[in-house]
Design a protein around this motif. Structure first.
Motif, mmCIF file in Angstrom:
data_model
loop_
_atom_site.group_PDB
_atom_site.id
_atom_site.type_symbol
_atom_site.label_atom_id
_atom_site.label_comp_id
_atom_site.label_asym_id
_atom_site.label_seq_id
_atom_site.Cartn_x
_atom_site.Cartn_y
_atom_site.Cartn_z
ATOM 1 N N HIS A 252 -60.108 -5.046 -23.776
ATOM 2 C CA HIS A 252 -60.600 -6.252 -23.109
ATOM 3 C C HIS A 252 -61.899 -5.942 -22.358
ATOM 4 O O HIS A 252 -62.148 -4.806 -21.951
ATOM 5 C CB HIS A 252 -59.558 -6.787 -22.117
ATOM 6 N N GLN A 253 -62.701 -7.004 -22.173
ATOM 7 C CA GLN A 253 -63.947 -6.846 -21.436
ATOM 8 C C GLN A 253 -63.677 -6.789 -19.931
ATOM 9 O O GLN A 253 -62.686 -7.333 -19.441
ATOM 10 C CB GLN A 253 -64.905 -8.009 -21.751
ATOM 11 N N GLY A 254 -64.594 -6.098 -19.215
ATOM 12 C CA GLY A 254 -64.487 -6.037 -17.759
ATOM 13 C C GLY A 254 -63.221 -5.364 -17.287
ATOM 14 O O GLY A 254 -62.586 -5.824 -16.332
ATOM 15 N N THR A 255 -62.852 -4.243 -17.902
ATOM 16 C CA THR A 255 -61.582 -3.579 -17.585
ATOM 17 C C THR A 255 -61.799 -2.066 -17.506
ATOM 18 O O THR A 255 -62.608 -1.509 -18.251
ATOM 19 C CB THR A 255 -60.526 -3.890 -18.653
ATOM 20 N N SER A 256 -61.083 -1.410 -16.592
ATOM 21 C CA SER A 256 -61.101 0.043 -16.481
ATOM 22 C C SER A 256 -59.904 0.614 -17.223
ATOM 23 O O SER A 256 -58.769 0.137 -17.034
ATOM 24 C CB SER A 256 -61.063 0.472 -15.013
ATOM 25 N N TYR A 257 -60.171 1.652 -18.062
ATOM 26 C CA TYR A 257 -59.113 2.201 -18.914
ATOM 27 C C TYR A 257 -58.925 3.694 -18.664
ATOM 28 O O TYR A 257 -59.885 4.425 -18.402
ATOM 29 C CB TYR A 257 -59.438 1.979 -20.390
ATOM 30 N N ASN A 258 -57.668 4.093 -18.773
ATOM 31 C CA ASN A 258 -57.268 5.488 -18.772
ATOM 32 C C ASN A 258 -56.744 5.779 -20.182
ATOM 33 O O ASN A 258 -55.713 5.237 -20.593
ATOM 34 C CB ASN A 258 -56.180 5.705 -17.714
ATOM 35 N N VAL A 259 -57.472 6.638 -20.939
ATOM 36 C CA VAL A 259 -57.121 6.902 -22.332
ATOM 37 C C VAL A 259 -56.639 8.349 -22.446
ATOM 38 O O VAL A 259 -57.376 9.291 -22.130
ATOM 39 C CB VAL A 259 -58.318 6.659 -23.264
ATOM 40 N N SER A 260 -55.404 8.503 -22.876
ATOM 41 C CA SER A 260 -54.819 9.835 -23.102
ATOM 42 C C SER A 260 -54.784 10.086 -24.613
ATOM 43 O O SER A 260 -54.142 9.332 -25.363
ATOM 44 C CB SER A 260 -53.417 9.897 -22.501
ATOM 45 N N LEU A 261 -55.500 11.140 -25.040
ATOM 46 C CA LEU A 261 -55.572 11.500 -26.462
ATOM 47 C C LEU A 261 -54.991 12.912 -26.634
ATOM 48 O O LEU A 261 -55.455 13.861 -26.000
ATOM 49 C CB LEU A 261 -57.019 11.456 -26.945
ATOM 50 N N GLN A 262 -53.992 13.030 -27.489
ATOM 51 C CA GLN A 262 -53.341 14.322 -27.688
ATOM 52 C C GLN A 262 -53.162 14.596 -29.187
ATOM 53 O O GLN A 262 -52.679 13.739 -29.944
ATOM 54 C CB GLN A 262 -51.974 14.345 -27.002
ATOM 55 N N ALA A 263 -53.586 15.798 -29.586
ATOM 56 C CA ALA A 263 -53.327 16.232 -30.966
ATOM 57 C C ALA A 263 -51.898 16.747 -31.058
ATOM 58 O O ALA A 263 -51.386 17.370 -30.112
ATOM 59 C CB ALA A 263 -54.335 17.309 -31.362
ATOM 60 N N LEU A 264 -51.265 16.462 -32.147
ATOM 61 C CA LEU A 264 -49.870 16.865 -32.297
ATOM 62 C C LEU A 264 -49.722 18.379 -32.226
ATOM 63 O O LEU A 264 -48.696 18.895 -31.764
ATOM 64 C CB LEU A 264 -49.319 16.333 -33.632
ATOM 65 N N SER A 265 -50.765 19.109 -32.603
ATOM 66 C CA SER A 265 -50.703 20.574 -32.581
ATOM 67 C C SER A 265 -51.004 21.142 -31.200
ATOM 68 O O SER A 265 -50.938 22.349 -31.002
ATOM 69 C CB SER A 265 -51.689 21.146 -33.602
ATOM 70 N N SER A 266 -51.365 20.301 -30.240
ATOM 71 C CA SER A 266 -51.708 20.761 -28.892
ATOM 72 C C SER A 266 -50.606 20.362 -27.924
ATOM 73 O O SER A 266 -49.995 19.294 -28.061
ATOM 74 C CB SER A 266 -53.051 20.164 -28.456
ATOM 75 N N ALA A 267 -50.380 21.211 -26.925
ATOM 76 C CA ALA A 267 -49.310 20.928 -25.959
ATOM 77 C C ALA A 267 -49.723 19.919 -24.896
ATOM 78 O O ALA A 267 -48.870 19.274 -24.288
ATOM 79 C CB ALA A 267 -48.864 22.228 -25.290
ATOM 80 N N LEU A 268 -51.008 19.804 -24.629
ATOM 81 C CA LEU A 268 -51.479 18.940 -23.548
ATOM 82 C C LEU A 268 -52.481 17.925 -24.083
ATOM 83 O O LEU A 268 -53.273 18.225 -24.986
ATOM 84 C CB LEU A 268 -52.124 19.767 -22.438
ATOM 85 N N PRO A 269 -52.500 16.714 -23.484
ATOM 86 C CA PRO A 269 -53.453 15.696 -23.915
ATOM 87 C C PRO A 269 -54.800 15.872 -23.219
ATOM 88 O O PRO A 269 -54.926 16.592 -22.226
ATOM 89 C CB PRO A 269 -52.791 14.389 -23.492
ATOM 90 N N VAL A 270 -55.788 15.204 -23.762
ATOM 91 C CA VAL A 270 -57.096 15.091 -23.125
ATOM 92 C C VAL A 270 -57.200 13.678 -22.561
ATOM 93 O O VAL A 270 -56.939 12.707 -23.281
ATOM 94 C CB VAL A 270 -58.228 15.360 -24.132
ATOM 95 N N VAL A 271 -57.549 13.562 -21.297
ATOM 96 C CA VAL A 271 -57.601 12.252 -20.633
ATOM 97 C C VAL A 271 -59.059 11.912 -20.335
ATOM 98 O O VAL A 271 -59.795 12.731 -19.767
ATOM 99 C CB VAL A 271 -56.778 12.248 -19.343
ATOM 100 N N ILE A 272 -59.464 10.726 -20.719
ATOM 101 C CA ILE A 272 -60.812 10.237 -20.397
ATOM 102 C C ILE A 272 -60.688 8.866 -19.743
ATOM 103 O O ILE A 272 -59.667 8.181 -19.890
ATOM 104 C CB ILE A 272 -61.702 10.159 -21.654
ATOM 105 N N TYR A 273 -61.748 8.487 -19.024
ATOM 106 C CA TYR A 273 -61.786 7.201 -18.341
ATOM 107 C C TYR A 273 -63.006 6.442 -18.839
ATOM 108 O O TYR A 273 -64.107 7.011 -18.939
ATOM 109 C CB TYR A 273 -61.865 7.390 -16.833
ATOM 110 N N LEU A 274 -62.816 5.167 -19.157
ATOM 111 C CA LEU A 274 -63.938 4.348 -19.605
ATOM 112 C C LEU A 274 -63.787 2.947 -19.037
ATOM 113 O O LEU A 274 -62.684 2.498 -18.691
ATOM 114 C CB LEU A 274 -64.045 4.336 -21.133
#
Length: 556
Positions: free
Chosen positions: A366-388
């Motif tokens: 959606h427009q005009g919204t703050s997002y917390n995006v958690s991206l994790q590869a199945l082969s990795s134990a921890l996700p990568v978190v980005i904010y946009l």
């Protein structure tokens, strides 16, 4: 010369004395016989030296002068006015002094007569007033403070000074007491502590303490003050040697290197097999607060995602650290919120697969919204978190009731709040344009000014600006031309004979981006008539009334 009967010779003086006595006897005889004037002469001649001859009831009498008492002839004795006491005769703080026939008063030391004379008689209201010796600023000498007392004064030492060589209060003429400035000297020492910076040893001066390196303040005030007694307050600071204890444990890491717990000691960590620290070396330091510093990095399973970036507002691109052409599954967990719309929440959970070493995906956000995006590869134990944050778009069009107005008065316009769908609504503006500019006006024009800022009457202007937070109950009524200020804009009356277009503009602003939407609220057209048109309208009205009356009569 003749002689007497005994043959003695008489001197001429004896005859004269006899003659005088004879005259006196004759005078007395005349006085007794009541001849006029004889009594007055005799009485006045017999008045006392402190008496005055006065006539009362046809007779002359001798009366003692003021200040004397007696019969006026043989006795006039001085009255002692002071015998009744100085306070009764002269007043308070006086001494009375008698004089022949009178008295005078003198003020005691420390007082002065209100007539400013050394002596006085209180018949004119004069009395003795206290002298304020403290008007002399240097009376109590350096550091002294004068306090006036009835008939005298007393000296005290001012704040910051202490009495020496005698008690307090003191009198500078009789006492050896003097006032010297308080000096507490060098501040006392604190075990394992020291004085920070400079200090003042005068009254109220402060010495600030700190613990030496390797020691920690565990209790007590860090300040000692110079007191009115000329000594420092006993320092209360207590310094204790710093010991941080055992270094903290870190998940998936082992402690290596120095294990000392003294201040400045460093604990080093290595990640266990299969884990890494992407941020760098993991360390913790024993601080001056007696605690180990916070661990800023962690040991995580070796990451297969790197160089993640955002493009086109909602699209992600990243690099895969796995071998090329190896299929990888990526898990997404997205959480979106709006600070200006508390009830709004967007959550998405999904996965996608890719064998590319540079995968990318565009998200449905959606427009005009703050997002917390958690991206994790199945082969990795921890996700990568980005904010946009997605940018806002134009707000919804204003909901208006359109009017076409000819002449005056103008109707009241109802302003309705719009929903914050594409971003936060910041304000509502009422715009007044010449009707001829309606087709060429751009809603996102930011050059419009207030009514008084117009460069030409043909230009449009902002008649009112209302903050979204100031619209109560979701609606607000506005009258165009009510001569009020809305924000910094003046709602000027419309000029008769001109044609206008009234617009409502909504502004949405966020992250230094501004978007607008506009709706035409009303068109105000000229309805003024010429004199001939007014006559025609009048005649037409008369004819209409006549016809209406005719039909009404026929019906009857």
């Amino acid at each position: 010369m003749g002689r007497g009967p005994r043959g003695t010779r008489r001197s001429p003086g004896c005859g004269l004395q006899r003659l005088l006595r004879l005259v006196l006897l004759l005078s007395l005889a005349r006085g007794v016989s009541g001849e006029p004037g004889t009594e007055d002469v005799d009485v006045c001649a017999t008045c006392h030296e402190h008496a005055t001859c006065q006539q009362k009831e046809g007779k002359r009498i001798c009366i003692c002068n003021y200040g004397f008492w007696g019969n006026g002839r043989t006795r006039c004795v001085d009255k002692d006015e002071c015998q009744f006491g100085a306070t009764v005769i002269c007043g308070n703080h006086t001494s009375c002094h008698n004089t022949p026939g009178g008295f005078y008063c003198i003020c005691h030391e420390g007082y002065r007569a209100t007539n400013n004379n050394e002596t006085f008689i209180p018949n004119d209201g004069t009395f003795c007033a206290d002298i304020d010796e403290c008007e002399d600023s240097g009376l109590c000498r350096h550091g002294g403070r004068c306090v006036n007392t009835p008939g005298s004064f007393a000296c005290y030492c001012m704040e910051g000074y202490v009495a020496k060589n005698g008690p307090e209060p003191f009198h500078p003429r009789t006492d050896a007491t003097s006032c010297t400035e308080i000096d507490c000297g060098i501040p006392p020492e604190v075990p394992e502590g020291y004085v920070v910076g400079s200090y003042s040893s005068t009254l109220g001066g402060q010495a600030h303490y700190s613990c030496k390196e390797g020691f920690l303040s565990v209790s007590g005030d860090r300040i000692s003050r110079c007191t009115a007694l000329g000594v420092w307050e006993p320092p209360k600071l207590h310094c204790q040697e710093i010991s941080c204890g055992s270094p903290p444990e870190i998940q998936n890491a082992i402690l290596v290197g120095n294990h000392s717990s003294r201040q400045g000691s460093v604990a080093h960590y290595d990640c266990q097999e299969g884990f890494e620290s992407p941020g760098g070396k993991i360390t913790s330091v024993c601080t001056e607060k007696g605690a180990w510093s916070e661990i800023t990095y962690a040991c995580t399973a070796k990451q297969t995602i790197a160089n993640i970036s955002v493009y086109n507002d909602t699209c992600l691109r990243w690099s895969s650290l796995k071998t090329a052409d190896v299929l990888e599954m990526y898990l997404f967990h997205i959480w979106g919120q709006r600070w200006y719309q508390k009830a709004f929440v967007q959550e998405m959970v999904f996965n996608t697969t890719s064998s590319s070493q540079d995968p990318e995906i565009c998200l449905d956000l959606h427009q005009g919204t703050s997002y917390n995006v958690s991206l994790q590869a199945l082969s990795s134990a921890l996700p990568v978190v980005i904010y946009l944050t997605t940018q806002i778009t134009e707000p919804p069009l204003p909901e208006v009731d359109f009017f076409t107005v000819r002449g005056r008065p103008l109707p009241r316009f109802t302003l309705r709040k719009v929903k914050e769908i594409n971003g936060p609504i910041s304000s509502y503006q009422v715009l007044v344009l010449p009707l001829s500019l309606q087709s060429t006006f751009s809603c996102d024009s930011e050059g419009m000014t207030s009514f008084f800022g117009n460069t030409s009457p043909a230009d449009g202007y902002v008649a009112a600006e209302i903050l979204a937070s100031d619209v109560p109950d979701d609606t607000l009524e506005i009258s165009i031309g009510d001569r009020l200020y809305y924000g910094e804009y003046y709602n000027a009356p419309l000029k008769t004979g001109n044609e206008y277009c009234i617009l409502l503009r909504i502004t949405s602003e966020w992250n230094k981006v501004r978007r607008y939407s506009c709706a035409v609220w009303a068109e105000v057209k000229d309805s003024s008539l010429t004199a001939q048109q007014m006559v025609g309208v009048g005649l037409g009205s008369v004819a209409f009334v006549t016809i209406l009356a005719f039909f009404s009569f026929s019906a009857v």
